[in-house]
Design an enzyme around this catalytic site. Structure first.
Site, PDB file in Angstrom:
ATOM      1  N   ARG A 225       0.941  -1.198   0.118  1.00 44.50           N
ATOM      2  CA  ARG A 225      -0.005   0.108  -0.058  1.00 44.50           C
ATOM      3  C   ARG A 225       0.836   1.311  -0.186  1.00 44.50           C
ATOM      4  O   ARG A 225       2.076   1.158   0.649  1.00 44.50           O
ATOM      5  CB  ARG A 225      -1.139   0.017   1.199  1.00 44.50           C
ATOM      6  CG  ARG A 225      -2.101  -0.881   1.420  1.00 44.50           C
ATOM      7  CD  ARG A 225      -3.205  -0.356   0.133  1.00 44.50           C
ATOM      8  NE  ARG A 225      -4.266  -1.407   0.149  1.00 44.50           N
ATOM      9  CZ  ARG A 225      -4.664  -2.461  -0.727  1.00 44.50           C
ATOM     10  NH1 ARG A 225      -3.598  -2.819  -1.442  1.00 44.50           N
ATOM     11  NH2 ARG A 225      -5.474  -3.324  -0.761  1.00 44.50           N
ATOM     12  N   GLU A 253      -2.726   8.687  -3.388  1.00 39.56           N
ATOM     13  CA  GLU A 253      -3.151   7.879  -4.496  1.00 39.56           C
ATOM     14  C   GLU A 253      -4.402   8.595  -5.261  1.00 39.56           C
ATOM     15  O   GLU A 253      -5.439   8.842  -4.256  1.00 39.56           O
ATOM     16  CB  GLU A 253      -3.393   6.472  -4.139  1.00 39.56           C
ATOM     17  CG  GLU A 253      -3.361   5.747  -5.450  1.00 39.56           C
ATOM     18  CD  GLU A 253      -3.313   3.965  -4.876  1.00 39.56           C
ATOM     19  OE1 GLU A 253      -4.497   3.279  -5.205  1.00 39.56           O
ATOM     20  OE2 GLU A 253      -1.991   3.724  -4.407  1.00 39.56           O
ATOM     21  N   HIS A 272      -1.883   1.148  -9.750  1.00 38.20           N
ATOM     22  CA  HIS A 272      -2.695   0.487  -8.872  1.00 38.20           C
ATOM     23  C   HIS A 272      -3.374  -0.850  -9.785  1.00 38.20           C
ATOM     24  O   HIS A 272      -4.836  -0.824  -9.475  1.00 38.20           O
ATOM     25  CB  HIS A 272      -3.520   1.051  -7.993  1.00 38.20           C
ATOM     26  CG  HIS A 272      -4.010   0.378  -6.801  1.00 38.20           C
ATOM     27  ND1 HIS A 272      -4.473   0.982  -5.575  1.00 38.20           N
ATOM     28  CD2 HIS A 272      -3.883  -0.893  -6.408  1.00 38.20           C
ATOM     29  CE1 HIS A 272      -4.477  -0.002  -4.438  1.00 38.20           C
ATOM     30  NE2 HIS A 272      -4.426  -1.343  -5.004  1.00 38.20           N
TER      31      HIS A 272
END
Length: 309
Positions: A225, A253, A272
């Site tokens: 992450r 993000e 991602h």
């Protein structure tokens, strides 16, 4: 009793499980793709499969589900949900669903980096025959931080490349080092792969001190992450050119378009996508269907999230 799921690809599988163990009138499977598209009153929903990669804001919907007992995620990470659900709700992640796709991404970016494929892609755009010798993966020492199912999948896919692998987890066990040993292990690694869940203990794990232990020329790969890595620290280190950085996740993000990391030749960023493959829903809902059967028959659930993962 109601079962809410987020994708129509899972309707047949979950309805089949519900029919197999309960009268049709007692269990209803409904499609709830977004919070503004509720199929019925949230009361009565006992088992919920939220959208893949749902944002933390969606967790507030659980407060409107007084009968909710299980949230089955389609993501391997549960950080957006932990600590945000009522005490009566069991949270389960999708461990195992993303092993192959994420492991492929990890091996793919390592190979891309050591063989200079981004450089050659840029040269192709210019129509330039940019011959040069490249590095190779064979013989590189790989350190995997996070020795769960994805870590094992990465190791299996690295085996043909003749690389020694060192494993690190939160707690040491046979064949696996503890995270407290990282300062000793990092200087020997050519490639460091991050696969840890995001918890209070792993947030900011990769800070300036962590990065200072990396050898010159090492590659850091983040498939965990974004907040596991201190963005300012890794940016400062990457700007020197001393290490490489490949990441599928960022903090924040999405990464702002004017961020320095976008323009560094020693940095490879993907948006991602490691787990975003066509089979994610078939695999995810196969797990959800098996979990629904366990729930309806009173069997123990799998992949129960405790201590953040």
């Amino acid at each position: 009793m109601k079962i809410w799921i987020a994708h129509d690809t899972g309707l047949d599988a979950l309805r089949a499980e519900a029919r197999a163990v309960a009268p049709a009138a007692e269990v209803v499977v409904e499609l709830m793709p977004a919070p503004e598209e509720l199929p019925s009153d949230p009361a009565g929903v006992a088992f919920w499969v939220p959208p893949f990669l749902a944002k933390p804001e969606l967790t507030v919907l659980a407060e409107r589900m007084p009968d909710l007992r299980v949230v089955q995620l389609l993501s391997a990470g549960a950080d957006a949900w932990t600590g945000r659900l009522p005490a009566a709700v069991t949270l389960c992640d999708a461990r195992g669903v993303h092993d192959s796709s994420t492991a492929e991404w990890v091996v793919g970016v390592i190979l891309s980096y050591v063989r200079d494929l981004p450089l050659f892609a840029r040269a192709q755009e210019r129509g330039e025959w940019a011959y040069r010798r490249t590095d190779e993966l064979a013989g590189k020492r790989v350190l995997i931080v996070g020795s769960g199912s994805i870590g094992r999948a990465v190791e299996a896919r690295l085996a043909p490349f003749e690389v020694p692998v060192t494993r690190v987890a939160r707690r040491p066990r046979e064949g696996v080092h503890g995270v407290e040993e990282l300062p000793r292990l990092l200087p020997d690694a050519d490639v460091v792969v991050l696969l840890v869940p995001l918890t209070a203990q792993t947030r900011g794990l990769v800070d300036a001190a962590f990065l200072s232990h990396l050898r010159d020329g090492a590659l850091l790969v983040n498939a965990a992450r974004g907040p596991v890595v201190d963005t300012a620290a890794v940016t400062a280190e990457a700007l020197t050119g001393r290490i490489g950085f490949a990441t599928d996740v960022t903090d924040p993000e999405p990464l702002p378009s004017d961020h320095a990391l976008w323009r560094l030749p020693n940095v490879l960023i993907t948006p991602h996508v490691a787990g975003s493959v066509p089979a994610v829903f078939s695999r995810g809902y196969a797990l959800a269907a098996a979990q629904l059967r366990r729930f309806l028959t009173g069997a123990p659930l799998e992949n129960v999230v405790t201590e953040g993962y």
